[in-house]
Every structure is written in structure tokens, then in C-alpha cells.
Design a protein around this motif. Structure first.
Motif, PDB file in Angstrom:
ATOM      1  N   SER A  29      26.948  77.698  34.116  1.00  0.00           N
ATOM      2  CA  SER A  29      26.286  77.360  35.381  1.00  0.00           C
ATOM      3  C   SER A  29      26.565  78.419  36.441  1.00  0.00           C
ATOM      4  O   SER A  29      25.678  78.801  37.211  1.00  0.00           O
ATOM      5  CB  SER A  29      26.777  75.995  35.879  1.00  0.00           C
ATOM      6  OG  SER A  29      26.479  74.990  34.944  1.00  0.00           O
ATOM      7  N   LEU A  33      23.906  80.536  38.342  1.00  0.00           N
ATOM      8  CA  LEU A  33      23.907  80.419  39.794  1.00  0.00           C
ATOM      9  C   LEU A  33      24.153  81.778  40.461  1.00  0.00           C
ATOM     10  O   LEU A  33      23.487  82.142  41.432  1.00  0.00           O
ATOM     11  CB  LEU A  33      24.983  79.423  40.224  1.00  0.00           C
ATOM     12  CG  LEU A  33      25.207  79.238  41.727  1.00  0.00           C
ATOM     13  CD1 LEU A  33      23.922  78.776  42.396  1.00  0.00           C
ATOM     14  CD2 LEU A  33      26.326  78.221  41.973  1.00  0.00           C
ATOM     15  N   LEU A  37      21.720  83.778  42.958  1.00  0.00           N
ATOM     16  CA  LEU A  37      22.182  84.193  44.285  1.00  0.00           C
ATOM     17  C   LEU A  37      22.057  85.703  44.472  1.00  0.00           C
ATOM     18  O   LEU A  37      21.673  86.185  45.546  1.00  0.00           O
ATOM     19  CB  LEU A  37      23.646  83.766  44.499  1.00  0.00           C
ATOM     20  CG  LEU A  37      23.890  82.276  44.734  1.00  0.00           C
ATOM     21  CD1 LEU A  37      25.391  82.004  44.832  1.00  0.00           C
ATOM     22  CD2 LEU A  37      23.200  81.829  46.014  1.00  0.00           C
ATOM     23  N   VAL A 170      19.340  75.530  40.641  1.00  0.00           N
ATOM     24  CA  VAL A 170      20.754  75.443  41.004  1.00  0.00           C
ATOM     25  C   VAL A 170      21.181  73.984  41.135  1.00  0.00           C
ATOM     26  O   VAL A 170      22.258  73.587  40.666  1.00  0.00           O
ATOM     27  CB  VAL A 170      21.000  76.193  42.332  1.00  0.00           C
ATOM     28  CG1 VAL A 170      22.382  75.867  42.883  1.00  0.00           C
ATOM     29  CG2 VAL A 170      20.868  77.686  42.122  1.00  0.00           C
ATOM     30  N   LEU A 174      24.118  72.198  38.900  1.00  0.00           N
ATOM     31  CA  LEU A 174      25.303  71.607  39.511  1.00  0.00           C
ATOM     32  C   LEU A 174      25.450  70.137  39.121  1.00  0.00           C
ATOM     33  O   LEU A 174      26.558  69.673  38.866  1.00  0.00           O
ATOM     34  CB  LEU A 174      25.221  71.754  41.037  1.00  0.00           C
ATOM     35  CG  LEU A 174      25.355  73.188  41.568  1.00  0.00           C
ATOM     36  CD1 LEU A 174      25.252  73.207  43.085  1.00  0.00           C
ATOM     37  CD2 LEU A 174      26.681  73.800  41.134  1.00  0.00           C
ATOM     38  N   LEU A 266      30.816  81.336  44.600  1.00  0.00           N
ATOM     39  CA  LEU A 266      30.824  80.743  43.255  1.00  0.00           C
ATOM     40  C   LEU A 266      32.149  80.060  42.968  1.00  0.00           C
ATOM     41  O   LEU A 266      32.201  78.972  42.385  1.00  0.00           O
ATOM     42  CB  LEU A 266      30.542  81.830  42.213  1.00  0.00           C
ATOM     43  CG  LEU A 266      29.144  82.457  42.258  1.00  0.00           C
ATOM     44  CD1 LEU A 266      29.048  83.599  41.269  1.00  0.00           C
ATOM     45  CD2 LEU A 266      28.082  81.408  41.957  1.00  0.00           C
ATOM     46  N   THR A 269      32.258  76.901  44.894  1.00  0.00           N
ATOM     47  CA  THR A 269      31.354  75.908  44.302  1.00  0.00           C
ATOM     48  C   THR A 269      31.983  75.257  43.077  1.00  0.00           C
ATOM     49  O   THR A 269      31.928  74.025  42.916  1.00  0.00           O
ATOM     50  CB  THR A 269      30.022  76.583  43.907  1.00  0.00           C
ATOM     51  OG1 THR A 269      29.425  77.155  45.070  1.00  0.00           O
ATOM     52  CG2 THR A 269      29.066  75.575  43.298  1.00  0.00           C
TER      53      THR A 269
END
Length: 289
Positions: A29, A33, A37, A170, A174, A266, A269
Motif C-alpha cells: 500500500s 501510495l 503522491l 489511496v 488504506l 508515508l 500514514t
């Protein structure tokens, strides 16, 4: 403190297969992601360079009185959407054109100056260019208004669509990652349900029981994020220079993309998703018990 970290380690290794699966999912992920980005920031920088330079040219009617021209300038300068307003006289315009066409065309043979006076308006947000142009057309001194409307609007639409698609991907990633961490923590909680019950009977608070599982979730998220960032860093070092050399026509400048800030985002997150998923999982169990 030693007991606390021992609990975290025990929780982490009790369902090692599920933990490794959750870490792998977080890493995948984070790679996706991070890629989104990275290209989002690259495209945003490109938009600032191209669309951010959009200027609206308002050509004035011949023989407009100076007071009317000054009034038009004041109207535009008072508009909160406008960044700057510049007056270009017809003499300045023909001098600039002569300089631009020097060696290609001799403009000295033209006895009169056909170019009109103009006002150049630079908007703060390129998305406001159309509405500002409409307002300019309604002013009595303005004869014609031009700007790169088609190119600007197409680029803005592309940015909007890509942003929505990227946000959707995204969000799904998530949610999938959070669900996997949630189930991993839940399996660990069920495997230790007897120990948790004994802790509750001897007076342990819910947060005493909850913290080791929360840190397990944070550890899972951070580990997966670090692996994903490592993969992204290796891919960036391997492919970015080749893309710059082999595809020089691409408008993106990868060297100015804030990769350090993306890595921090990241990492944060991964930690936050792991923490929230584990808190939700263990809290639900404690409420039901």
C-alpha cells in the motif's frame, strides 16, 4: 516498561504469519501510495510552471481616454482573485514585436502601429482565469480578451480527474490495509483472551490491556511503511535518472519533487493506520467482554 515491551513482542510474534502478511500489505500500500503522491507532486509542480503562468490579455479600444484606462486598471487591481495587473502601451508592444522578429521580418516598413494598448492580468488561481476574462469583456474600454483557455481548462480538468482517481485508490488501499491490521490484532486478542481476562480480574484497566496491542499495530504499520519506503527509494534511484535521459520530452522535473516530505508522510500514514486499526479491534473486544 520491560514487561510492556515483552507483551508487545509476544503479541507481534504470536501470529507471525498474519503479522508478516499485514506488514507486506502495508508495504504494498505504501509503495502504491508513494507512487501516487510522487506523480501527484510532479504534476502539481508542472501545473504551477505551465498553468500558473497563465496571463489574461485585455486589448483596449483605440483612443480610450487615459482616465478610463486607469479606471480599468483600478477595477482589476481591486479584484481579490488577481495577482498583478500590467499596462502595455502600443509603443512598448511594437518594440517588443520588432525585437522578437529581428532577423526574420523587417517591421520598419510599417508606417503605422496596428497594435492596441493592452492590460495583462495575472490571476492568483488559474481556475479563476475564465471568470476574470468574462469580467474584463464587460468593461467599456476593453475590445477583446484572450488567454490560453482551452489548454488551461484541459489541464485543470486533467488535474481534477487524476486527483479524484488517485484519492479513490489511496482511500481503498488504506481501508484494505486497516482491515488486515484490524483482523491481525483481533486474532492476537482472541488468542490471549484468557490472559486478558486474568489481567482484568486482578484490576488492570482497559488501557493497560489495550496499549500493547496498540503498539503492535503501530509497529506493524511502521515496519510495513519502512519496507515500502525502501522499495520506493531503490526504484527512484534506479529509474528516475533513466527516465530523465531516455524521455527528455516529459515535462516533469523529478529532482525538485520533495521526496523527503513524501517519505515522512508515508511513515506517519503507516503508523496512524496501524494505531487506529488496532485501537478499534481491541476496543471492540473489550466492550464485548
Amino acid at each position: 516498561m520491560r514487561f510492556f515491551w515483552a507483551e508487545v513482542a509476544q503479541n507481534f510474534t504470536r501470529n507471525l504469519t498474519m503479522a508478516l502478511t499485514a506488514i507486506g500489505t502495508v508495504a504494498v500500500s505504501v509503495v502504491l501510495l508513494g507512487t501516487i503522491l510522487f506523480f501527484h507532486d510532479s504534476f502539481e509542480l508542472f501545473m504551477k510552471q505551465v498553468v500558473g503562468q497563465v496571463t489574461i490579455a485585455a486589448y483596449l479600444k483605440d483612443k480610450s481616454p487615459q482616465s478610463a484606462v486607469d479606471g480599468t486598471m483600478r477595477v482589476m487591481k481591486s479584484d481579490p482573485r488577481v495577482d498583478s495587473v500590467t499596462f502595455i502601451s502600443k509603443k512598448t508592444a511594437i518594440d517588443a514585436l520588432r525585437k522578437q522578429l529581428r532577423g526574420q521580418m523587417n517591421l520598419d516598413v510599417i508606417n503605422t502601429n496596428p497594435l492596441p494598448d493592452a492590460i495583462m492580468v495575472h490571476p492568483i488561481d488559474p481556475a479563476d482565469a475564465a471568470s476574470i476574462a468574462t469580467r474584463l469583456r464587460r468593461l467599456p474600454t476593453v475590445a477583446n480578451v484572450t488567454y490560453r483557455s482551452e489548454v488551461t481548462e484541459k489541464l485543470l480538468r486533467i488535474e481534477s480527474v487524476l486527483g479524484a482517481v488517485g484519492f479513490g485508490i489511496v482511500a481503498l488501499l488504506l481501508v484494505a490495509t486497516a482491515l488486515l491490521i484490524y483482523n491481525t490484532i483481533r486474532l492476537t486478542v482472541f488468542a490471549r483472551s484468557r490472559e486478558i481476562r486474568i489481567m482484568q480480574l486482578v484490576g488492570a484497566t482497559r488501557w493497560t490491556v489495550r496499549w500493547p496491542f496498540v503498539f503492535e499495530g503501530i509497529l506493524t504499520g511502521l515496519t510495513g511503511a519502512l519496507i515500502g519506503i525502501g522499495l520506493l527509494d531503490a526504484a527512484f534511484r534506479a529509474f528516475a535518472p533513466k527516465i530523465a535521459i531516455d524521455l527528455p520530452f516529459l515535462p516533469f522535473n523529478f529532482t525538485v519533487v520533495p521526496v523527503g516530505m513524501i517519505a515522512i508522510e508515508l511513515l506517519a500514514t503507516g503508523a496512524v493506520v496501524g494505531m487506529l486499526a488496532s485501537m478499534l479491534s481491541v476496543s471492540r473486544y473489550l466492550r464485548a467482554s
